[in-house]
Design a protein around this motif. Structure first.
Motif, mmCIF file in Angstrom:
data_model
loop_
_atom_site.group_PDB
_atom_site.id
_atom_site.type_symbol
_atom_site.label_atom_id
_atom_site.label_comp_id
_atom_site.label_asym_id
_atom_site.label_seq_id
_atom_site.Cartn_x
_atom_site.Cartn_y
_atom_site.Cartn_z
ATOM 1 N N ARG A 72 5.522 5.762 -4.789
ATOM 2 C CA ARG A 72 5.262 4.660 -5.717
ATOM 3 C C ARG A 72 6.585 4.029 -6.163
ATOM 4 N NH1 ARG A 72 0.923 2.893 -8.258
ATOM 5 N NH2 ARG A 72 -0.324 4.564 -7.394
ATOM 6 N N ALA A 75 8.028 1.970 -3.170
ATOM 7 C CA ALA A 75 7.307 0.720 -2.933
ATOM 8 C C ALA A 75 7.413 -0.235 -4.116
ATOM 9 C CB ALA A 75 5.844 1.012 -2.639
ATOM 10 N N ALA A 77 5.399 -0.149 -6.592
ATOM 11 C CA ALA A 77 4.006 -0.504 -6.815
ATOM 12 C C ALA A 77 3.606 -0.275 -8.267
ATOM 13 C CB ALA A 77 3.108 0.325 -5.907
ATOM 14 N N ASN A 83 -2.790 5.337 -4.452
ATOM 15 C CA ASN A 83 -1.778 6.134 -3.768
ATOM 16 C C ASN A 83 -1.970 6.149 -2.259
ATOM 17 O OD1 ASN A 83 -0.379 6.928 -6.113
ATOM 18 N ND2 ASN A 83 -1.894 8.535 -6.493
ATOM 19 N N ILE A 86 -0.586 2.974 -0.743
ATOM 20 C CA ILE A 86 0.888 2.995 -0.682
ATOM 21 C C ILE A 86 1.343 3.852 0.498
ATOM 22 C CG2 ILE A 86 2.979 3.718 -1.885
ATOM 23 C CD1 ILE A 86 1.478 3.158 -4.527
ATOM 24 N N ASP A 89 0.619 2.099 3.820
ATOM 25 C CA ASP A 89 1.514 0.976 4.074
ATOM 26 C C ASP A 89 2.931 1.431 4.408
ATOM 27 O OD1 ASP A 89 -0.603 -0.699 3.656
ATOM 28 O OD2 ASP A 89 0.026 -1.331 1.648
#
Length: 145
Positions: A72, A75, A77, A83, A86, A89
């Motif tokens: 996290r 990213a 995010a 989660n 993420i 990706d």
């Protein structure tokens, strides 16, 4: 297994804390993921094929939580992003999937190696486990294979 999990989480948090300026920087995401895999995940999964099968579901969830925190951060995010989105990706598998891969590789290497004493190390036998798994069970009991 609680002391082992606590120690693993403590060492991964220490590595995460030391790397926080780098992981929160504007470096390319692929570079930050590679740094995570080298320095943080290696601490989360050190010798995991030997001990992870003995962990409870809650303890495995605690390990996964540590990975989610770092991913996290990498990213950038917000709280509203799941989660698993993420991780997908960023191309990072779950801790449990990674440990299964490590375990499979370790047993395959031992079975194919030149040392006969390591062949069929920890064979899978029908034996009572009294509610816990054994390391070879991580290899044979994979739901996604």
């Amino acid at each position: 297994m609680t002391p082992q999990i606590d120690h693993v989480i403590q060492t991964s948090r220490a590595a995460h804390a030391k790397l926080w300026p780098i992981l929160a920087s504007r470096l390319p995401i692929r570079t930050k993921v590679a740094i995570y895999k080298c320095y943080v995940r290696s601490r989360l999964t050190y010798a995991a094929p030997a001990w992870c099968a003995l962990c409870s579901g809650l303890q495995r969830q605690r390990l996964q939580t540590q990975q989610n925190i770092v991913l996290r951060l990498i990213a950038g995010a917000g709280w509203y992003v799941k989660n698993d989105v993420i991780a997908r990706d960023l191309g990072v598998e779950t801790v449990e999937e990674f440990v299964r891969k490590l375990t499979r590789r370790a047993f395959n290497r031992a079975d194919a190696g030149p040392h006969p004493s390591l062949h069929n190390l920890a064979p899978h036998l029908d034996r009572p486990t009294r509610g816990y798994q054994l390391p070879r069970d991580l290899v044979t009991e994979s739901p996604d294979d």
